[in-house]
Motif scaffolding. Sequence first.
Motif, PDB file in Angstrom:
ATOM      1  N   THR A 140       0.828  -1.207   0.000  1.00  0.00           N
ATOM      2  CA  THR A 140       0.000   0.000   0.000  1.00  0.00           C
ATOM      3  C   THR A 140       0.862   1.256   0.000  1.00  0.00           C
ATOM      4  O   THR A 140       0.540   2.244  -0.677  1.00  0.00           O
ATOM      5  CB  THR A 140      -0.937   0.000   1.227  1.00  0.00           C
ATOM      6  OG1 THR A 140      -1.672  -1.211   1.242  1.00  0.00           O
ATOM      7  CG2 THR A 140      -1.901   1.164   1.168  1.00  0.00           C
ATOM      8  N   LYS A 141       1.982   1.230   0.763  1.00  0.00           N
ATOM      9  CA  LYS A 141       2.869   2.395   0.770  1.00  0.00           C
ATOM     10  C   LYS A 141       3.393   2.676  -0.641  1.00  0.00           C
ATOM     11  O   LYS A 141       3.434   3.815  -1.103  1.00  0.00           O
ATOM     12  CB  LYS A 141       4.053   2.151   1.718  1.00  0.00           C
ATOM     13  CG  LYS A 141       3.700   2.190   3.187  1.00  0.00           C
ATOM     14  CD  LYS A 141       4.933   1.905   4.025  1.00  0.00           C
ATOM     15  CE  LYS A 141       4.592   1.829   5.500  1.00  0.00           C
ATOM     16  NZ  LYS A 141       5.753   1.462   6.321  1.00  0.00           N
ATOM     17  N   GLY A 142       3.781   1.605  -1.325  1.00  0.00           N
ATOM     18  CA  GLY A 142       4.294   1.766  -2.679  1.00  0.00           C
ATOM     19  C   GLY A 142       3.228   2.275  -3.627  1.00  0.00           C
ATOM     20  O   GLY A 142       3.455   3.187  -4.425  1.00  0.00           O
ATOM     21  N   ASP A 143       2.018   1.699  -3.524  1.00  0.00           N
ATOM     22  CA  ASP A 143       0.925   2.132  -4.392  1.00  0.00           C
ATOM     23  C   ASP A 143       0.528   3.575  -4.117  1.00  0.00           C
ATOM     24  O   ASP A 143       0.140   4.309  -5.032  1.00  0.00           O
ATOM     25  CB  ASP A 143      -0.290   1.220  -4.200  1.00  0.00           C
ATOM     26  CG  ASP A 143      -0.105  -0.114  -4.895  1.00  0.00           C
ATOM     27  OD1 ASP A 143       0.920  -0.274  -5.574  1.00  0.00           O
ATOM     28  OD2 ASP A 143      -0.970  -0.983  -4.760  1.00  0.00           O
ATOM     29  N   LEU A 144       0.633   3.953  -2.853  1.00  0.00           N
ATOM     30  CA  LEU A 144       0.294   5.327  -2.470  1.00  0.00           C
ATOM     31  C   LEU A 144       1.196   6.315  -3.222  1.00  0.00           C
ATOM     32  O   LEU A 144       0.724   7.287  -3.802  1.00  0.00           O
ATOM     33  CB  LEU A 144       0.474   5.468  -0.957  1.00  0.00           C
ATOM     34  CG  LEU A 144       0.093   6.781  -0.279  1.00  0.00           C
ATOM     35  CD1 LEU A 144      -0.277   6.495   1.189  1.00  0.00           C
ATOM     36  CD2 LEU A 144       1.249   7.765  -0.281  1.00  0.00           C
ATOM     37  N   TYR A 145       2.469   6.019  -3.235  1.00  0.00           N
ATOM     38  CA  TYR A 145       3.393   6.943  -3.904  1.00  0.00           C
ATOM     39  C   TYR A 145       3.232   6.871  -5.422  1.00  0.00           C
ATOM     40  O   TYR A 145       3.332   7.877  -6.118  1.00  0.00           O
ATOM     41  CB  TYR A 145       4.835   6.643  -3.496  1.00  0.00           C
ATOM     42  CG  TYR A 145       5.747   7.830  -3.717  1.00  0.00           C
ATOM     43  CD1 TYR A 145       5.639   8.964  -2.930  1.00  0.00           C
ATOM     44  CD2 TYR A 145       6.697   7.831  -4.731  1.00  0.00           C
ATOM     45  CE1 TYR A 145       6.448  10.064  -3.139  1.00  0.00           C
ATOM     46  CE2 TYR A 145       7.522   8.921  -4.948  1.00  0.00           C
ATOM     47  CZ  TYR A 145       7.388  10.033  -4.147  1.00  0.00           C
ATOM     48  OH  TYR A 145       8.180  11.129  -4.364  1.00  0.00           O
ATOM     49  N   GLU A 146       2.955   5.657  -5.941  1.00  0.00           N
ATOM     50  CA  GLU A 146       2.706   5.513  -7.380  1.00  0.00           C
ATOM     51  C   GLU A 146       1.481   6.338  -7.786  1.00  0.00           C
ATOM     52  O   GLU A 146       1.471   6.971  -8.847  1.00  0.00           O
ATOM     53  CB  GLU A 146       2.479   4.040  -7.733  1.00  0.00           C
ATOM     54  CG  GLU A 146       3.737   3.193  -7.733  1.00  0.00           C
ATOM     55  CD  GLU A 146       4.566   3.393  -8.985  1.00  0.00           C
ATOM     56  OE1 GLU A 146       3.999   3.716 -10.029  1.00  0.00           O
ATOM     57  OE2 GLU A 146       5.796   3.253  -8.894  1.00  0.00           O
ATOM     58  N   THR A 190      11.664   8.476 -12.219  1.00  0.00           N
ATOM     59  CA  THR A 190      11.021   8.200 -10.935  1.00  0.00           C
ATOM     60  C   THR A 190      11.309   6.785 -10.430  1.00  0.00           C
ATOM     61  O   THR A 190      10.705   6.347  -9.460  1.00  0.00           O
ATOM     62  CB  THR A 190       9.504   8.382 -11.040  1.00  0.00           C
ATOM     63  OG1 THR A 190       8.987   7.460 -12.002  1.00  0.00           O
ATOM     64  CG2 THR A 190       9.150   9.800 -11.478  1.00  0.00           C
ATOM     65  N   ALA A 191      12.203   6.068 -11.085  1.00  0.00           N
ATOM     66  CA  ALA A 191      12.636   4.710 -10.686  1.00  0.00           C
ATOM     67  C   ALA A 191      11.573   3.654 -10.954  1.00  0.00           C
ATOM     68  O   ALA A 191      11.566   2.607 -10.304  1.00  0.00           O
ATOM     69  CB  ALA A 191      13.074   4.668  -9.215  1.00  0.00           C
ATOM     70  N   GLY A 192      10.696   3.880 -11.915  1.00  0.00           N
ATOM     71  CA  GLY A 192       9.648   2.918 -12.220  1.00  0.00           C
ATOM     72  C   GLY A 192      10.193   1.552 -12.635  1.00  0.00           C
ATOM     73  O   GLY A 192       9.669   0.515 -12.228  1.00  0.00           O
ATOM     74  N   PHE A 193      11.251   1.525 -13.469  1.00  0.00           N
ATOM     75  CA  PHE A 193      11.808   0.233 -13.902  1.00  0.00           C
ATOM     76  C   PHE A 193      12.442  -0.511 -12.727  1.00  0.00           C
ATOM     77  O   PHE A 193      12.361  -1.744 -12.642  1.00  0.00           O
ATOM     78  CB  PHE A 193      12.851   0.450 -15.008  1.00  0.00           C
ATOM     79  CG  PHE A 193      12.254   0.768 -16.347  1.00  0.00           C
ATOM     80  CD1 PHE A 193      11.577  -0.196 -17.066  1.00  0.00           C
ATOM     81  CD2 PHE A 193      12.351   2.041 -16.883  1.00  0.00           C
ATOM     82  CE1 PHE A 193      11.010   0.091 -18.309  1.00  0.00           C
ATOM     83  CE2 PHE A 193      11.795   2.346 -18.114  1.00  0.00           C
ATOM     84  CZ  PHE A 193      11.119   1.373 -18.830  1.00  0.00           C
ATOM     85  N   LEU A 194      13.090   0.217 -11.817  1.00  0.00           N
ATOM     86  CA  LEU A 194      13.750  -0.432 -10.679  1.00  0.00           C
ATOM     87  C   LEU A 194      12.713  -0.987  -9.705  1.00  0.00           C
ATOM     88  O   LEU A 194      12.838  -2.124  -9.226  1.00  0.00           O
ATOM     89  CB  LEU A 194      14.674   0.565  -9.974  1.00  0.00           C
ATOM     90  CG  LEU A 194      15.802   1.137 -10.837  1.00  0.00           C
ATOM     91  CD1 LEU A 194      16.631   2.136 -10.039  1.00  0.00           C
ATOM     92  CD2 LEU A 194      16.694   0.036 -11.393  1.00  0.00           C
ATOM     93  N   VAL A 195      11.676  -0.204  -9.424  1.00  0.00           N
ATOM     94  CA  VAL A 195      10.625  -0.663  -8.513  1.00  0.00           C
ATOM     95  C   VAL A 195       9.950  -1.916  -9.071  1.00  0.00           C
ATOM     96  O   VAL A 195       9.731  -2.898  -8.359  1.00  0.00           O
ATOM     97  CB  VAL A 195       9.587   0.458  -8.295  1.00  0.00           C
ATOM     98  CG1 VAL A 195       8.309  -0.093  -7.679  1.00  0.00           C
ATOM     99  CG2 VAL A 195      10.163   1.561  -7.411  1.00  0.00           C
ATOM    100  N   ASN A 196       9.637  -1.897 -10.370  1.00  0.00           N
ATOM    101  CA  ASN A 196       8.948  -3.052 -10.952  1.00  0.00           C
ATOM    102  C   ASN A 196       9.849  -4.269 -11.101  1.00  0.00           C
ATOM    103  O   ASN A 196       9.370  -5.402 -11.030  1.00  0.00           O
ATOM    104  CB  ASN A 196       8.326  -2.653 -12.296  1.00  0.00           C
ATOM    105  CG  ASN A 196       7.014  -1.902 -12.115  1.00  0.00           C
ATOM    106  OD1 ASN A 196       5.954  -2.515 -11.966  1.00  0.00           O
ATOM    107  ND2 ASN A 196       7.086  -0.582 -12.077  1.00  0.00           N
TER     108      ASN A 196
END
Length: 495
Positions: A140-146, A190-196
Amino acid sequence: MLDSDLKSKINQLWDKFWSSGISNPLQAIEQMSYLMFMKRLDDDEISREKNVQLKGEEYESIFKDCPDCRWSNWNNMAADEMLEHVRDKVFPFLRELGGSNSLYSRYMKDAVFAIPTGTLLTEATKIIDDMHIKDRNMDTKGDLYEYLLSELKTSGKNGQFRTPRHIIQMMVELLNPKIGETVCDPACGTAGFLVNSYQHILKSNTSPELIKIDDEGIEYNFKGDRLSPEEFKFLKSETLYGYDFDQTMVRISLMNLMMHGINNPYIDQLNTLSVRYNQEPKYDIVLANPPFKGSINKEELSDDFSINTTKTEILFLELMFNILTIGGRCAVIVPQGVLFGNSRAHKSIRMKLLEECRLDAVISMPSGVFKPYAGVSTGILIFTKGEPTEKVWFYDMEADGYSLDDKRTFIDGKGDIPDIIRKFNKKDTEDLEDRKAKCFVVPLDEIKENDYSLSISNYKEIEYEEIEYEPPEVIKKKILELEEKIINGLNELEL
């Protein structure tokens, strides 16, 4: 996965910033991130204090020299007092926290506090308090920031824009990073590739019975329970590497990774095309959507480049080739011009990818994928370093699950993506000779004969259907009949 209440609070936060005059989304999210970072520092401090107390050990607080810099000590102040306190005391304190190489100093480097009024500050801190971020699980924390990042709908000055999440997930799925591999994005945004990539590895190592599906059919609860403690440590501290020349993006990417549970991410502010970056071949996976436009001063360019150009989209491709290990894999988004451009530099980079790599795939994407940022046509290149190319798999992507206009209205959120992933993974075992189909393979020799062009239009066969039109005299008769009806209708109007 976010409930409507949490989404509503994030929307309120955006509304407060916009109505207070901070209309630049990048600046707004930067200021919001500062506040969330301050809240996180206090939450972490409370957790550490409790753990140490349980063990009966002494504890040295990071706030020992400035206790009133803790969120919980200033967020009940009066509006103007709070603004002055945060601007003049808390912010300078955070810049010096932990020494010059700490995560805090990297995060706060060149930070400028730009919240204009005490009213906005008190309203924003109240909304963040009401989100109860500390009590949320990591998903949820991750989705919140996304969700917060999803409002970034303007491109940067150098052609940077946020890659749609479903396109990132497709590229990560196609490369399939594994535990033990290192992953790099040399223009991380925004580090989208690293997060995924992190989430993909966690999911691959989570028992199926633990994985849950939310109301929108999205999987979550990736625990990584099949990873050993050593593998978990490697995943969190030695797997993900990101670089960006924009300090605002570095700050946002650090917060994004921290919100996804990566407590000490390796993100550096650096122009990876410059002489200051060492293009050492040490990454197993490279995923990126580098800036499409702009050029770099020749004097700034690294000596590691062999192609004589200042075009950043070509330089980034050679950079990615250089930093990959032998056998390393890359998926990168490029403008269509890279696929067929006839300059010497364009042809040189295509020759390198075809003759010094195994170019696995060219996926041609529809031109609306990056709207409303840009309407440019793009493609995805997937290659493996150090293996010869014998044939290239082409896919003509027509839909990505959203409308291709500026509104980008949700349709099914998938489009051709499931078909691309399925057929890519079976491309070596299926008959792919039909050039009229969505995907097919082309031998290297044929690509050479076409001057190394990777444009799908050079190879796809279009089946034209003959359309029978009515004779001109019939069309004329129908038009006259329609005109007569219009005139009669007008004559019958009583005006």
